[in-house]
Design an enzyme around this catalytic site. Structure first.
Site, mmCIF file in Angstrom:
data_model
loop_
_atom_site.group_PDB
_atom_site.id
_atom_site.type_symbol
_atom_site.label_atom_id
_atom_site.label_comp_id
_atom_site.label_asym_id
_atom_site.label_seq_id
_atom_site.Cartn_x
_atom_site.Cartn_y
_atom_site.Cartn_z
ATOM 1 N N ARG A 35 6.646 -29.477 3.517
ATOM 2 C CA ARG A 35 5.744 -30.426 2.849
ATOM 3 C C ARG A 35 6.110 -31.848 3.258
ATOM 4 O O ARG A 35 6.727 -32.590 2.504
ATOM 5 C CB ARG A 35 5.856 -30.253 1.353
ATOM 6 C CG ARG A 35 5.213 -28.989 0.938
ATOM 7 C CD ARG A 35 5.431 -28.731 -0.496
ATOM 8 N NE ARG A 35 4.734 -27.526 -0.832
ATOM 9 C CZ ARG A 35 4.563 -27.098 -2.050
ATOM 10 N NH1 ARG A 35 5.016 -27.780 -3.070
ATOM 11 N NH2 ARG A 35 3.918 -25.990 -2.279
ATOM 12 N N GLN B 26 0.604 -32.254 6.464
ATOM 13 C CA GLN B 26 -0.352 -32.025 5.372
ATOM 14 C C GLN B 26 -1.613 -31.293 5.832
ATOM 15 O O GLN B 26 -2.082 -30.383 5.168
ATOM 16 C CB GLN B 26 -0.750 -33.366 4.754
ATOM 17 C CG GLN B 26 -0.209 -33.520 3.357
ATOM 18 C CD GLN B 26 -0.331 -34.935 2.825
ATOM 19 O OE1 GLN B 26 -0.807 -35.832 3.510
ATOM 20 N NE2 GLN B 26 0.091 -35.120 1.608
ATOM 21 N N ASP C 39 -1.320 -27.408 6.222
ATOM 22 C CA ASP C 39 -0.758 -26.669 5.088
ATOM 23 C C ASP C 39 -1.767 -25.698 4.463
ATOM 24 O O ASP C 39 -2.651 -26.103 3.705
ATOM 25 C CB ASP C 39 -0.257 -27.683 4.055
ATOM 26 C CG ASP C 39 0.474 -27.005 2.922
ATOM 27 O OD1 ASP C 39 0.969 -25.887 3.132
ATOM 28 O OD2 ASP C 39 0.529 -27.579 1.833
ATOM 29 N N SER D 191 -1.904 -25.594 0.510
ATOM 30 C CA SER D 191 -2.731 -26.615 -0.150
ATOM 31 C C SER D 191 -4.211 -26.285 -0.032
ATOM 32 O O SER D 191 -4.939 -26.330 -1.020
ATOM 33 C CB SER D 191 -2.499 -27.997 0.468
ATOM 34 O OG SER D 191 -1.205 -28.424 0.196
ATOM 35 N N TYR E 66 8.748 -29.245 -4.389
ATOM 36 C CA TYR E 66 8.607 -27.980 -5.117
ATOM 37 C C TYR E 66 9.340 -28.066 -6.450
ATOM 38 O O TYR E 66 10.278 -28.851 -6.606
ATOM 39 C CB TYR E 66 9.232 -26.823 -4.322
ATOM 40 C CG TYR E 66 8.406 -26.345 -3.163
ATOM 41 C CD1 TYR E 66 7.263 -25.594 -3.376
ATOM 42 C CD2 TYR E 66 8.772 -26.640 -1.870
ATOM 43 C CE1 TYR E 66 6.506 -25.144 -2.303
ATOM 44 C CE2 TYR E 66 8.018 -26.202 -0.793
ATOM 45 C CZ TYR E 66 6.890 -25.449 -1.017
ATOM 46 O OH TYR E 66 6.144 -25.008 0.031
HETATM 47 P P1 NAD Z 1 3.376 -24.747 -6.334
HETATM 48 O O1 NAD Z 1 2.199 -23.914 -5.937
HETATM 49 O O2 NAD Z 1 4.691 -24.468 -5.698
HETATM 50 O O3 NAD Z 1 3.551 -24.670 -7.937
HETATM 51 C C1 NAD Z 1 2.471 -25.007 -8.808
HETATM 52 C C2 NAD Z 1 2.939 -25.953 -9.906
HETATM 53 O O4 NAD Z 1 3.688 -25.223 -10.893
HETATM 54 C C3 NAD Z 1 3.854 -27.081 -9.435
HETATM 55 O O5 NAD Z 1 3.308 -28.327 -9.803
HETATM 56 C C4 NAD Z 1 5.168 -26.796 -10.150
HETATM 57 O O6 NAD Z 1 5.884 -27.983 -10.468
HETATM 58 C C5 NAD Z 1 4.693 -26.073 -11.392
HETATM 59 N N1 NAD Z 1 5.709 -25.311 -12.128
HETATM 60 C C6 NAD Z 1 6.739 -24.555 -11.648
HETATM 61 N N2 NAD Z 1 7.458 -24.027 -12.656
HETATM 62 C C7 NAD Z 1 6.847 -24.433 -13.812
HETATM 63 C C8 NAD Z 1 7.114 -24.200 -15.205
HETATM 64 N N3 NAD Z 1 8.148 -23.461 -15.607
HETATM 65 N N4 NAD Z 1 6.283 -24.768 -16.125
HETATM 66 C C9 NAD Z 1 5.226 -25.538 -15.717
HETATM 67 N N5 NAD Z 1 4.940 -25.790 -14.426
HETATM 68 C C10 NAD Z 1 5.736 -25.247 -13.492
HETATM 69 O O7 NAD Z 1 3.064 -26.296 -6.111
HETATM 70 P P2 NAD Z 1 1.996 -26.990 -5.145
HETATM 71 O O8 NAD Z 1 0.636 -26.854 -5.678
HETATM 72 O O9 NAD Z 1 2.152 -26.485 -3.784
HETATM 73 O O10 NAD Z 1 2.398 -28.548 -5.200
HETATM 74 C C11 NAD Z 1 3.661 -29.070 -5.575
HETATM 75 C C12 NAD Z 1 3.783 -30.519 -5.055
HETATM 76 O O11 NAD Z 1 3.913 -30.568 -3.620
HETATM 77 C C13 NAD Z 1 2.583 -31.397 -5.369
HETATM 78 O O12 NAD Z 1 3.044 -32.666 -5.740
HETATM 79 C C14 NAD Z 1 1.829 -31.475 -4.066
HETATM 80 O O13 NAD Z 1 1.032 -32.633 -3.955
HETATM 81 C C15 NAD Z 1 2.965 -31.484 -3.080
HETATM 82 N N6 NAD Z 1 2.519 -30.995 -1.744
HETATM 83 C C16 NAD Z 1 2.754 -31.798 -0.637
HETATM 84 C C17 NAD Z 1 2.363 -31.344 0.633
HETATM 85 C C18 NAD Z 1 2.609 -32.189 1.876
HETATM 86 O O14 NAD Z 1 3.003 -33.327 1.754
HETATM 87 N N7 NAD Z 1 2.425 -31.643 3.069
HETATM 88 C C19 NAD Z 1 1.760 -30.085 0.759
HETATM 89 C C20 NAD Z 1 1.556 -29.286 -0.378
HETATM 90 C C21 NAD Z 1 1.957 -29.767 -1.627
#
Ligand code: NAD
Length: 376
Positions: free
Chosen positions: A121, A126, A129, A132, A229
């Site tokens: 990430r 981005q 990915d 996403s 994460y």
């Molecule tokens: P994910 O699919 O890994 O998890 C989904 C969400 O569940 C996350 O927000 C996580 O914090 C939450 N979670 C985990 N355990 C939990 C709990 N016990 N109770 C409540 N919530 C809980 O996450 P995601 O959708 O892939 O995104 C996570 C972050 O990464 C975001 O800020 C996203 O913008 C970022 N991201 C960045 C890039 C990049 O820069 N290339 C790519 C993908 C995601």
């Protein structure tokens, strides 16, 4: 340089890993494209659409023969890759933790298996990915599924026959899917609240017009691990979160859970006892059902009813929007391969010390080489 596009054989998988648009772009880079017959049909792409862009169509064996790069959505069964040449790249979502034996088999075949879900990430990755692009669609669809199973309406309606109140919708886990679920539920007119373990999401929830529900009583908890994460939370935090959720959940009509921790089973967020406190007719959508489930009793691919509450266990939601999910998935693959395109070699080249290579490469020269897999 030949790129092969496989037809998906896994049950219920309707997506395809190349679109006519990306086929055209790969050909413009100098590649030849061979698409397996019928690969795009369930994603609303006909063989002719690929042919019109310059691809050839053939049976699997012909498509695989001499291919340098093989594209797929899900990791194909190794037996179905007979005839693949040594050193070819397999680029797909390979579920490395769940399908470890398959990864070993890819190593045996002598191919470089590249797992797109291990894409780091980082800003420059981005657009590559797949997590996403696909989670965004799942977040949207989860709300529509909830609305379809809910015996009431989402928006407040003031009619001549009386007023109907707005549905209360609670989103647990505010990553890519959760943010889209908030936005979609708001658009449908629900009263939306949301929670996460990462403090950074509080402002994001507010900016979408929803109410943040957060554990404030446990000091010093960030909840954010490497690469954005979530980390697994302490017992103390989990207890405080369970109490907060219990109080809140009893007042909700719709709950959508999206919480994931990479490489680990999904955290359990809702117990059977908590479900029993919800109003009859409420709906829960568990987007983590395939990773073990956030909700007790959720079954991937099924709608089960407990205490009068419907629990929808998601199972490959992006596949139910195959035309759009395939278009975005295909672009992720194109963005990745074109970013590493070497004009002289007329093919993509992955430097061994590159962060993306290190992240996604599972096998090379007959061995499993990925640190995350070897550390397990
Ligand atoms: P994910 O699919 O890994 O998890 C989904 C969400 O569940 C996350 O927000 C996580 O914090 C939450 N979670 C985990 N355990 C939990 C709990 N016990 N109770 C409540 N919530 C809980 O996450 P995601 O959708 O892939 O995104 C996570 C972050 O990464 C975001 O800020 C996203 O913008 C970022 N991201 C960045 C890039 C990049 O820069 N290339 C790519 C993908 C995601």
């Amino acid at each position: 340089m030949k790129i092969a596009v496989l037809k998906e054989l896994a049950d219920g998988e309707k997506r395809v890993s190349a679109s006519p648009e990306t086929v055209k772009k790969f050909i413009a880079l100098g590649a030849s494209l061979a698409v397996e017959k019928g690969a795009g049909v369930s994603a609303s792409v006909a063989d002719k659409d690929y042919q019109d862009m310059g691809a050839t169509i053939g049976i699997r064996q012909a498509v695989l023969k001499d291919a340098d790069i093989v594209l797929a959505v899900q990791g194909p069964e190794p037996e179905s890759l007979k005839g693949i040449k040594k050193g070819a790249w397999l680029v797909a979502s390979l579920n490395p933790f769940g399908e470890r034996k398959r990864v070993d088999a890819y190593a045996k075949l002598g191919i470089d298996a590249l797992a797109m879900e291990f894409m780091p990430r980082i800003t420059r990755a981005q657009s590559m990915d797949i997590l996403s692009s696909q989670s965004n669609l799942s977040g949207y669809k989860s709300v529509l599924e909830a609305a379809a199973h809910y015996g009431r309406v989402f928006p407040m309606m003031m009619t001549a026959a009386g007023t109907v109140s707005a549905a209360r919708c609670f989103i647990m886990g505010v990553g890519v899917a959760g943010l889209q679920a908030i936005a979609t539920a708001r658009r449908l007119g629900a009263q939306v609240s949301a929670t996460d373990v990462r403090a950074a999401t509080k402002e994001q929830i507010k900016s979408l017009g929803a109410k943040p529900i957060f554990v404030e009583s446990v000091e010093g908890i960030e909840g954010e691990g490497t690469g954005g994460y979530a980390t697994e939370m302490s017992e103390k935090y989990q207890k405080a979160q369970a109490e907060l959720v219990s109080a809140h959940i009893a007042k909700q009509d719709i709950v959508i859970t999206t919480a994931l921790i990479p490489g680990r089973p999904a955290p359990r967020l809702i117990s059977d006892a908590q479900i029993a406190t919800m109003r009859t007719g409420s709906v829960i959508v568990d987007l983590a059902a395939e990773q073990g489930g956030n909700v007790e009793g959720a079954v991937a691919g099924k709608v089960v009813e407990k205490h009068g509450v419907k629990i929808i266990g998601a199972n490959n939601m992006p596949s139910s929007m195959a035309a759009d999910s395939s278009a975005l998935f295909s672009r992720n693959l194109y963005n990745f391969l074109s970013a590493y395109w070497d004009e002289e070699a007329k093919r993509p080249v992955l430097p061994d010390d590159d962060e993306v290579t290190i992240g996604i490469r599972l096998t090379k020269d007959g061995k499993v080489v990925n640190e995350r897999l070897l550390a397990k």
